[in-house]
Design an enzyme around this catalytic site. Sequence first.
Site, PDB file in Angstrom:
ATOM      1  N   HIS A   1      19.095  20.937  28.204  1.00  0.00           N
ATOM      2  CA  HIS A   1      20.071  21.932  28.664  1.00  0.00           C
ATOM      3  C   HIS A   1      21.199  21.285  29.476  1.00  0.00           C
ATOM      4  CE1 HIS A   1      17.128  24.811  27.405  1.00  0.00           C
ATOM      5  NE2 HIS A   1      16.264  24.456  28.340  1.00  0.00           N
TER       6      HIS A   1
ATOM      7  N   HIS B   1      16.262  28.081  24.279  1.00  0.00           N
ATOM      8  CA  HIS B   1      15.385  27.154  23.548  1.00  0.00           C
ATOM      9  C   HIS B   1      15.378  27.507  22.070  1.00  0.00           C
ATOM     10  CE1 HIS B   1      13.828  27.626  27.675  1.00  0.00           C
ATOM     11  NE2 HIS B   1      13.798  26.324  27.619  1.00  0.00           N
TER      12      HIS B   1
END
Lengths: 328, 328
Positions: free
Chosen positions: B57, B215
């Site tokens: 991320h 995700h």
Amino acid sequence: MKKMINSVESLLEESLNGFAKAHDDIIQLNHQPRFVTRKQKAKQGKVALVSGGGSGHEPLHTGLVGQGMLDAACPGQIFTSPTPDQMMAAAEAVDNGRGVLFIVKNYAGDVMNFEIAGEMLDCEHATVLVSDDVSLPKDHSTGRRGVAGTLIIEKIVGAAAEAGASLIECKILGDRVNESTASMGVALTSCTVPALGKPTFDIGDNEIEMGVGIHGERGREPMNLASAADIVEHLATAIDTELKPQAGQKVLLHVNGFGATPAMELYLVYDLAVKYWQQRGVEIERSLVGNYTTSLDMAGCSITLTLLDDELIQLWDAPVHTANLRWG
Amino acid sequence: MKKMINSVESLLEESLNGFAKAHDDIIQLNHQPRFVTRKQKAKQGKVALVSGGGSGHEPLHTGLVGQGMLDAACPGQIFTSPTPDQMMAAAEAVDNGRGVLFIVKNYAGDVMNFEIAGEMLDCEHATVLVSDDVSLPKDHSTGRRGVAGTLIIEKIVGAAAEAGASLIECKILGDRVNESTASMGVALTSCTVPALGKPTFDIGDNEIEMGVGIHGERGREPMNLASAADIVEHLATAIDTELKPQAGQKVLLHVNGFGATPAMELYLVYDLAVKYWQQRGVEIERSLVGNYTTSLDMAGCSITLTLLDDELIQLWDAPVHTANLRWG
């Protein structure tokens, strides 16, 4: 083609409108003709720096307009040169009585249009032509392309202009940084230009394009997908062969993402590039890692090396306050 | 799978090494267990902010460690929670005698591991659970996911901690910002997790995934590829329905790229989102556009809105000096 746009025709205009709103503390957008200037005009007697080129490379150049860097940028349509009237209007808007320096990536359309603009311009001006891409030979018929090294030239000359350098000093400095800078890129995927609607080039699932240009120009050679270590060795060797940094030489190392490559991979590439030059005794004095000279949604990256001296380090470190590059 | 890596096993380590080298003026990397702290420890008596989560991320969370924001971040393997020993070691390294605040995105693994770390920790501590993703209903069995709003909480609470707020004040503030923040995302493509070697989910050439998680969790609904205007209308309406900003309400608008979407499209989305709320009389007081909470190489973006008051504006504006967020 999967893109978050409303229409191919309105993409640039809408995107620039968003950019202008998001950064209205730093920049100002002129619509007809299209150019971006600093919100707060530079002080009287500063050489004005104007750059520009096709859109699709953001944050280059619009995101680099601001204190310590560019005075104006002219965004063309995607991968298409801006027009002379954009360049003229931008130059006239930011001229401060000390002359205008054009910073131009070496592509036929950009070069021609900036030349035309220059000829029509009343004020004193000069041009730095950026040609840092070593994937083409130095004696290539149209010369080498300007790629990610452009940002480094804009930052360093921007700092010099801010400190009061004259037009000729800025021009000489820009040429010197260009001569001291070499870049090469690799693509894992093609980009997709909206107006075309499909990938610019075909590339196999197990292929990479070594020496790719920032418009998706085919590279030196297609290669089989290799480890990051092999890819970096390849890129770094081409750069090293060009610049021949000696042991003890201080350098700036810039790993530039083309748009679709995650930060994790860019930092991994940076780690490998650091090791490559450290093994040769070269001193990585400054660095920049991230998406700065992009190619829309292309996956891949380029490596850029600039040979530094104390003057260039000081200019690199000088404060900069733009939408997408900021420190000091 | 096309990635610039050497091996799936060494990717995280090599990437963190590059990150640490590129930003060795700001952060420091500890290897066993793995965590990142500020290079210069915060002054005595400041509440320490520790975050973390699966990698992939970036720049969240490691790129947000530094003056005015996090004291430490614990990177797990890609999309995998860090372990309690990482969190404990990080907390002990940065504890300044005023307590430790964990900022945790609401995912089962992260929540459990931060809880275990907290139980084993000797110093005073508290946790802010981030749950800004409105693509799931508020009463969802495991609660809502924490997504791009996390950065806003880390920035605002980071500023408060820097200014001397107590642990309980930081905790209350973090919860308040979380309650005032709503996000929703859309994916145009799936990401590819290196260990899996193929896209996380299938998506048609003419489909988008509305309400996707960071995700690559499937969203609310697959939708046909739509215009950017329609996409933004969809995302903004979900957020607006949740937060119900009144006319005159000041807000922070954050458009976050998931990794593979060009800046041009993000700014276009921003432009549309600004119009959406301006039509409702909502005042876009601050903004942030770019790749901040990414999902590897996923194409798409999220929109986040935070309701602001004068206190929050002041904290948002306070100086921050991290690898990937810097101003003031």
